[in-house]
Write an enzyme that holds these catalytic residues in place. Structure first.
Site, mmCIF file in Angstrom:
data_model
loop_
_atom_site.group_PDB
_atom_site.id
_atom_site.type_symbol
_atom_site.label_atom_id
_atom_site.label_comp_id
_atom_site.label_asym_id
_atom_site.label_seq_id
_atom_site.Cartn_x
_atom_site.Cartn_y
_atom_site.Cartn_z
ATOM 1 N N ASP A 104 0.825 -1.207 0.000
ATOM 2 C CA ASP A 104 0.000 0.000 0.000
ATOM 3 C C ASP A 104 0.861 1.259 0.000
ATOM 4 O OD1 ASP A 104 -1.980 1.876 0.351
ATOM 5 O OD2 ASP A 104 -2.417 1.339 2.425
ATOM 6 N N ASP A 127 -2.206 6.122 -4.860
ATOM 7 C CA ASP A 127 -2.394 5.232 -3.708
ATOM 8 C C ASP A 127 -2.758 3.822 -4.187
ATOM 9 O OD1 ASP A 127 -3.144 3.940 -1.399
ATOM 10 O OD2 ASP A 127 -4.814 5.279 -0.913
#
Length: 430
Positions: free
Chosen positions: A138, A316
């Site tokens: 992530d 992201d």
């Protein structure tokens, strides 16, 4: 990946800027020490019949809001409010609607596409000898967390056992985070050797989860490895990649993603030229203080016509549906023929399934197009002629000019995150 619920968090700062400077590199020559980590995709916001899973989308949006809320809390604690541009504020904890409470589910290193674009995972090891885990990588958070052997609520996941590692040490301090379904996660800080595709970070501090939120019970990954900057760390520690760089374990200060139905990977310590063509177009980060992979001067076009410009973007990998401030999202959808509000509370819009628009982003250089198929999140209901679009209007606390772009966008490009250049780069997929 709509948004991975993580113990760590991400935040986008609303910094107005002109188009960021563009630099281009020739394809890099990788070394034998660069690491390919195969990734696998698991999960989807579409059901098997192609219908948009509205409840799952709501859960993921609530997780996304709270992930960024916690990032802002981390940023304020680690750096101070001076890192907050005008308009940025920490929002109240987002909560699930009543009908969903108590019903939550949830190198290159090869990545697995978990749940059909909802989450991308790959393998890591922790400890000596190494204990294997399936992890969500992530770029929108900065900490590593895995469940620990003492966790009685950590069902369906591999548990880390410190007693079986000769290099494991408990570190002073604890953590606790609350989630929108009313549950929480907590545990201790642990230190051990963390290895991703052969790149080993010794003495890496991570979160050993002894109480797991109910939101993670059915998550296909065992935990999360954050690839953001140290300013976002909930544990107030260096993230894995920064530790590896400091110790000389990574040959180059960059990593790159290819996300697709197959052949997906995270490449650590450079780029993989076999996966892209032409130059990499780099855009400087708006601010290294903010902790985010954030670049400015963006514009978005619908069917070749620019509809919004001059905004910030956070790249992201821990999210799927893109988000924009509500007013910007309304301007975007106002330019799409046949678009109408589908869920006002969550800022979701629908459009006729047979006329999904071509959407493209630019940062002052090339234009990077999202395919209509990737922008289509699924039919609103069985037999409907309308489908949900993968851009939501949502106030994440980042002001009125910051958009969040996740794997809906990243599937269309080869994406490079460079600590050395303090930049994000894009290249055409091979």
């Amino acid at each position: 990946m709509f948004c991975k619920a993580t113990l760590i968090t991400t935040v986008a700062l609303a910094l107005l800027s002109t188009a960021t400077p563009i630099t281009r590199d020739e394809p890099s020559v990788t070394t034998s020490t660069s690491i390919r980590v195969p990734l696998h995709k698991r999960g989807s916001l579409r059901n098997a019949d192609g219908i948009f899973n509205h409840d799952k989308a709501i859960r993921e949006l609530v997780k996304l809001k709270n992930k960024h809320r916690q990032n802002l809390i981390n940023l304020e604690r680690n750096v101070g409010r001076d890192a907050f541009p005008l308009g940025v504020e920490i929002k109240a904890l987002a909560t699930l609607p009543a009908h969903l409470l108590g019903n939550g589910k949830r190198g290159a290193v090869p990545l697995t596409d978990q749940q059909d674009d909802l989450e991308w995972t790959g393998p890591i090891t922790i400890g000596t000898p190494g204990q294997n885990f399936t992890i969500d990588f992530d770029t929108g958070s900065s900490d590593l967390w895995v469940p620990v052997a003492s966790c009685s609520s950590c069902k369906n996941h591999t548990l880390f056992d410190p007693a079986k590692s000769s290099t494991s040490h408990k570190v002073n301090g604890t953590f606790s985070i609350q989630y929108g379904d009313g549950s929480s996660a907590s545990g201790d800080r642990q230190s051990d050797t963390v290895t991703v595709g052969g790149v080993a970070a010794k003495g890496q501090i991570f979160a050993a989860v002894s109480k797991e939120s109910s939101a993670f019970t059915d998550d296909p990954s065992d935990g999360v490895l954050g690839l953001g900057f140290p300013a976002l760390s909930n544990l107030n520690t260096k993230p894995f990649f920064f530790t590896a760089l400091e110790q000389g374990a990574a040959p180059e200060g960059s990593f790159a993603f290819k996300l697709d139905q197959s052949g997906s990977e995270l490449f650590i310590g450079g780029t993989n030229p076999s996966l892209y063509t032409g130059d990499i177009e780099y855009h400087n980060l708006t601010s290294t203080m903010s902790g985010f992979w954030q670049i400015g001067g963006a514009s978005v076009a619908v069917q070749g016509k620019q509809v919004v410009s001059g905004f910030e973007t956070i790249i992201d990998s821990g999210s799927t549906i893109m988000t924009a401030p509500p007013a910007a999202a309304a301007a975007f959808w106002g330019s799409v023929k046949g678009a109408k509000m589908f869920d006002k509370d969550e800022g979701l819009w629908s459009v006729p399934c047979d006329s999904f628009p071509e959407v493209a982003f630019s940062w002052g250089g090339k234009t990077w197009t999202i395919s209509p198929e990737d922008f289509n999140a699924g039919q609103t209901e069985n037999g409907s002629k309308d489908c949900v679009g993968a851009l939501a209007g949502s106030d994440l606390g980042f002001g009125n000019s910051t958009w969040l772009l996740g794997d809906t966008f990243m599937k269309s490009v080869y994406t490079v995150f460079s600590v050395d250049k303090k930049a994000v780069g894009f290249a055409q997929l091979a």
